[in-house]
Motif scaffolding. Structure first.
Motif, PDB file in Angstrom:
ATOM      1  N   PRO A  11      -3.823  13.352   2.899  1.00  0.00           N
ATOM      2  CA  PRO A  11      -3.626  14.096   1.654  1.00  0.00           C
ATOM      3  C   PRO A  11      -2.144  14.425   1.465  1.00  0.00           C
ATOM      4  CG  PRO A  11      -5.517  14.957   2.848  1.00  0.00           C
ATOM      5  CD  PRO A  11      -4.849  13.969   3.767  1.00  0.00           C
ATOM      6  N   GLY A  12      -1.677  14.311   0.251  1.00  0.00           N
ATOM      7  CA  GLY A  12      -0.273  14.573  -0.048  1.00  0.00           C
ATOM      8  C   GLY A  12       0.591  13.334  -0.076  1.00  0.00           C
ATOM      9  N   VAL A  13       0.103  12.232   0.516  1.00  0.00           N
ATOM     10  CA  VAL A  13       0.884  10.997   0.546  1.00  0.00           C
ATOM     11  C   VAL A  13       0.705  10.236  -0.765  1.00  0.00           C
ATOM     12  CG1 VAL A  13       1.153   8.735   1.621  1.00  0.00           C
ATOM     13  CG2 VAL A  13       0.823  10.773   3.044  1.00  0.00           C
ATOM     14  N   THR A  14       1.803  10.041  -1.472  1.00  0.00           N
ATOM     15  CA  THR A  14       1.820   9.249  -2.698  1.00  0.00           C
ATOM     16  C   THR A  14       2.883   8.175  -2.547  1.00  0.00           C
ATOM     17  OG1 THR A  14       1.028  11.058  -4.111  1.00  0.00           O
ATOM     18  CG2 THR A  14       2.294   9.315  -5.188  1.00  0.00           C
ATOM     19  N   THR A  26       9.283  -3.834 -16.781  1.00  0.00           N
ATOM     20  CA  THR A  26       8.919  -3.149 -15.549  1.00  0.00           C
ATOM     21  C   THR A  26       8.363  -1.770 -15.875  1.00  0.00           C
ATOM     22  OG1 THR A  26      11.190  -2.356 -15.311  1.00  0.00           O
ATOM     23  CG2 THR A  26      10.604  -4.380 -14.139  1.00  0.00           C
ATOM     24  N   GLN A  27       7.723  -1.146 -14.887  1.00  0.00           N
ATOM     25  CA  GLN A  27       7.106   0.151 -15.132  1.00  0.00           C
ATOM     26  C   GLN A  27       7.040   0.963 -13.842  1.00  0.00           C
ATOM     27  OE1 GLN A  27       3.235  -1.454 -16.461  1.00  0.00           O
ATOM     28  NE2 GLN A  27       2.296  -0.528 -14.650  1.00  0.00           N
ATOM     29  N   ARG A  28       6.565   2.174 -13.989  1.00  0.00           N
ATOM     30  CA  ARG A  28       6.327   3.060 -12.850  1.00  0.00           C
ATOM     31  C   ARG A  28       4.869   2.922 -12.460  1.00  0.00           C
ATOM     32  NH1 ARG A  28       4.852   8.473 -11.571  1.00  0.00           N
ATOM     33  NH2 ARG A  28       6.285   9.509 -10.113  1.00  0.00           N
ATOM     34  N   THR A  29       4.614   2.347 -11.294  1.00  0.00           N
ATOM     35  CA  THR A  29       3.248   2.057 -10.860  1.00  0.00           C
ATOM     36  C   THR A  29       2.879   2.941  -9.682  1.00  0.00           C
ATOM     37  OG1 THR A  29       3.510  -0.250 -11.556  1.00  0.00           O
ATOM     38  CG2 THR A  29       1.686   0.257 -10.069  1.00  0.00           C
ATOM     39  N   VAL A  30       1.874   3.765  -9.851  1.00  0.00           N
ATOM     40  CA  VAL A  30       1.376   4.603  -8.752  1.00  0.00           C
ATOM     41  C   VAL A  30       0.436   3.747  -7.913  1.00  0.00           C
ATOM     42  CG1 VAL A  30       0.114   6.672  -8.102  1.00  0.00           C
ATOM     43  CG2 VAL A  30       1.608   6.699 -10.118  1.00  0.00           C
ATOM     44  N   LEU A  31       0.799   3.519  -6.679  1.00  0.00           N
ATOM     45  CA  LEU A  31       0.014   2.685  -5.778  1.00  0.00           C
ATOM     46  C   LEU A  31      -0.974   3.515  -4.964  1.00  0.00           C
ATOM     47  CD1 LEU A  31       3.050   0.557  -4.551  1.00  0.00           C
ATOM     48  CD2 LEU A  31       1.362  -0.101  -6.287  1.00  0.00           C
ATOM     49  N   ILE A  82      -5.130   8.446  -1.959  1.00  0.00           N
ATOM     50  CA  ILE A  82      -6.146   7.539  -2.505  1.00  0.00           C
ATOM     51  C   ILE A  82      -5.468   6.287  -3.068  1.00  0.00           C
ATOM     52  CG2 ILE A  82      -8.052   7.272  -4.124  1.00  0.00           C
ATOM     53  CD1 ILE A  82      -8.506   9.390  -1.949  1.00  0.00           C
ATOM     54  N   LEU A  83      -5.966   5.106  -2.710  1.00  0.00           N
ATOM     55  CA  LEU A  83      -5.408   3.849  -3.208  1.00  0.00           C
ATOM     56  C   LEU A  83      -5.757   3.682  -4.682  1.00  0.00           C
ATOM     57  CD1 LEU A  83      -3.924   1.197  -2.637  1.00  0.00           C
ATOM     58  CD2 LEU A  83      -6.115   0.200  -1.951  1.00  0.00           C
ATOM     59  N   LYS A  84      -4.718   3.585  -5.534  1.00  0.00           N
ATOM     60  CA  LYS A  84      -4.907   3.545  -6.979  1.00  0.00           C
ATOM     61  C   LYS A  84      -4.680   2.164  -7.583  1.00  0.00           C
ATOM     62  CE  LYS A  84      -5.860   7.898  -7.842  1.00  0.00           C
ATOM     63  NZ  LYS A  84      -7.114   8.310  -8.502  1.00  0.00           N
ATOM     64  N   GLY A  85      -3.837   1.340  -6.978  1.00  0.00           N
ATOM     65  CA  GLY A  85      -3.567   0.049  -7.594  1.00  0.00           C
ATOM     66  C   GLY A  85      -2.640  -0.808  -6.757  1.00  0.00           C
ATOM     67  N   TYR A  86      -2.401  -2.016  -7.272  1.00  0.00           N
ATOM     68  CA  TYR A  86      -1.538  -2.990  -6.611  1.00  0.00           C
ATOM     69  C   TYR A  86      -0.396  -3.382  -7.539  1.00  0.00           C
ATOM     70  CZ  TYR A  86      -5.820  -3.554  -3.811  1.00  0.00           C
ATOM     71  OH  TYR A  86      -6.918  -3.334  -3.027  1.00  0.00           O
ATOM     72  N   MET A  87       0.637  -3.965  -6.980  1.00  0.00           N
ATOM     73  CA  MET A  87       1.743  -4.520  -7.772  1.00  0.00           C
ATOM     74  C   MET A  87       1.363  -5.934  -8.192  1.00  0.00           C
ATOM     75  SD  MET A  87       4.858  -3.064  -5.423  1.00  0.00           S
ATOM     76  CE  MET A  87       3.859  -3.093  -3.914  1.00  0.00           C
ATOM     77  N   GLN A  88       1.455  -6.201  -9.506  1.00  0.00           N
ATOM     78  CA  GLN A  88       0.926  -7.454 -10.023  1.00  0.00           C
ATOM     79  C   GLN A  88       1.949  -8.266 -10.806  1.00  0.00           C
ATOM     80  OE1 GLN A  88      -1.956  -8.484  -9.201  1.00  0.00           O
ATOM     81  NE2 GLN A  88      -3.508  -6.885  -9.158  1.00  0.00           N
ATOM     82  N   ASP A  89       1.890  -9.580 -10.616  1.00  0.00           N
ATOM     83  CA  ASP A  89       2.507 -10.500 -11.549  1.00  0.00           C
ATOM     84  C   ASP A  89       1.415 -10.924 -12.529  1.00  0.00           C
ATOM     85  OD1 ASP A  89       0.896 -12.069  -9.959  1.00  0.00           O
ATOM     86  OD2 ASP A  89       2.384 -13.663  -9.691  1.00  0.00           O
TER      87      ASP A  89
END
Length: 477
Positions: free
Chosen positions: A287-290, A313-318, A323-330
């Protein structure tokens, strides 16, 4: 003048190509493909190196070319050349058509409009004369030697590049970007008796040379390199074993980049070869890790107005609060995973097809004072600088060497140690983060990331953090 207009001047007016015909050739090459683009590039680069009291090397290079890509399902056809001509693009089109011959695909929608400009587009290579650059490095050499009689050797370098790109897709969709990039480095060797140690420091960004010509900037670089070299002269062999480790702010974020960031890139997760595959929505960290990847930070080394597919480009919360929210995508991996591109499609040059890559990857600040974190450690290691490392994406296992680290005893920083390595598993380490500092810092602008034979500029960062029970490899007997 917009970046698109300026790149038009380079790729059409100067190269003698007709824009409408090039667009028609691109349209024809990609008819029936699922995705693809024509990538045009022109770049200039230089390097000036001052070593051991004299100018050692000076180089200047220009390159230009294109890469034409057609994508059909998971298959990519890619053709590139250093010749900017309609005939060369036409030949490339015949090559890439083979991957979608007979394919009834519908071309994916184009990227949205471009970002606001994140950096100046002036060419740093032409704004400062050669003599000024050499004098800067000579002044750094003299300053370092005047600071301490133990300085035995100084190597200082100034490098810069200026890259113009344009991405074309069928339907007249075009995006352009002009990217400056500079870097100042200094390495100092010190000698005391029969012992010799080195220290180095670098800084840079997507800015002109002006900032690095200022005495307050280059003297800080020399001071830091010398400080590290002198610390290493006093270092003792590092102990080995499992212990609590405190990582300093800024550059130590390279461990986050390598051990965790690569595992969050789309291609590894689509192929299910990442330790994070299939874990969206699940807890993967304390908890607390972003963890965030942000390509929109002005002037940063890893920032881009658009990626190398034309996507802003954008700001992507991973990872958010563990909690795993997403991946970096091409574009390709996003399409195959039912997601959207995050503007992370990057390539080293026109020689290479784009793949998912990081931009500026960091952990945001927490609530703890850095001193509080150090005081909480009874016996452990405080690591503030890193050198090379290795990581296995599938398992997440990593090994990193520390270039500056100290023992911590009863909450106090003790002797500097030499030869310390951090050994662990990226996903496991995320669950061992127990305290996060309030002192977020980004690295000084020196990161280069390697993947699939391609090197690209990137950024890292983090606050001071405490990791419980990490394995430390040492040289003490």
């Amino acid at each position: 003048m917009s970046d698109l207009s300026r790149t038009d001047e380079l790729f059409f007016n100067r190269a003698g190509m007709d824009q409408s015909r090039v667009e028609s050739l691109t349209e024809d090459a990609l008819n029936g493909a699922d995705d693809g683009e024509l990538y045009l590039e022109y770049s200039q680069s230089e390097a000036v190196v001052f070593d051991d009291g004299q100018l050692k090397n000076a180089s200047f290079d220009t390159s230009q070319g294109f890469g034409l890509r057609a994508v059909s399902g998971e298959v990519t056809g890619y053709s590139h050349a250093s010749e900017l001509s309609e005939e060369a693009i036409k030949r490339a089109g015949e090559t890439v058509k083979t991957v979608h011959a007979g394919h009834g695909g519908t071309l994916a929608a184009p990227p949205p409009g471009t970002n606001t400009q994140l950096y100046v587009d002036d060419n740093p290579l032409s704004l400062v004369d050669f003599e000024t650059k050499v004098k800067l490095l000579a002044d750094m050499d003299a300053y370092a030697r005047s600071k301490d009689e133990r300085v035995a050797q100084v190597t200082a370098s100034l490098t810069g590049s200026w890259q113009a790109v344009q991405v074309l897709r069928p339907g007249g969709v075009r995006a352009g970007d002009i990217r400056p990039l500079v870097r100042l480095n200094v390495n100092i060797m010190t000698a005391q008796g029969d012992r010799m140690e080195t220290g180095s420091y670098g800084t840079g960004g997507r800015v002109p040379y002006d900032e690095y010509l200022k005495p307050e900037t280059w003297k800080k670089a020399v001071d830091e390199a010398l400080r590290l070299a002198l610390v290493n002269l006093e270092s003792v062999p590092a102990p080995a074993g499992e212990m609590d480790v405190v990582l300093g702010p800024g550059w130590p974020g390279i461990l986050l980049h390598e051990a965790i960031g690569h595992g969050l890139e789309g291609d590894f997760n689509r192929k299910k070869t990442s330790a994070f595959s299939g874990l969206l929505g699940e807890r993967v960290a304390s908890p607390g890790v972003t963890v965030i990847d942000d390509g929109t930070i002005s002037d940063r080394r890893g920032s881009l107005t658009i990626d190398d597919e034309g996507t802003p480009t954008q700001r992507t919360v991973l990872i958010e609060d563990g909690i795993l929210k997403g991946y970096m995508q091409d574009r390709m991996n996003a399409r195959l995973m039912g997601a959207t591109s995050t503007g992370n499609g990057r390539r080293q040059s026109y020689d290479h097809a784009p793949i998912p890559r990081m931009t500026n990857t960091f952990m945001p600040a927490g609530d703890h004072d850095p001193e509080e974190i150090l005081h909480s450690v009874k016996k452990g290691l405080y690591a503030t600088n890193f050198g090379g490392g290795q990581v296995d994406i599938t398992s997440g296992k990593f090994v990193f060497s520390c270039t500056e680290a100290y023992m911590v005893e009863d909450g106090k920083i003790g002797a500097p140690v030499k030869g310390a390595t951090l050994i662990g598993n990226g996903p496991d380490v995320l669950t061992r983060v127990s305290m996060i500092g309030n002192d977020l810092a980004l690295d000084p602008g020196v990161g280069t990331c390697g993947k699939d034979g391609q090197g690209i500029p990137c950024g890292v960062g983090q606050p001071t953090i405490r990791i419980d029970g990490l394995t430390v490899g040492g040289t003490a007997t």
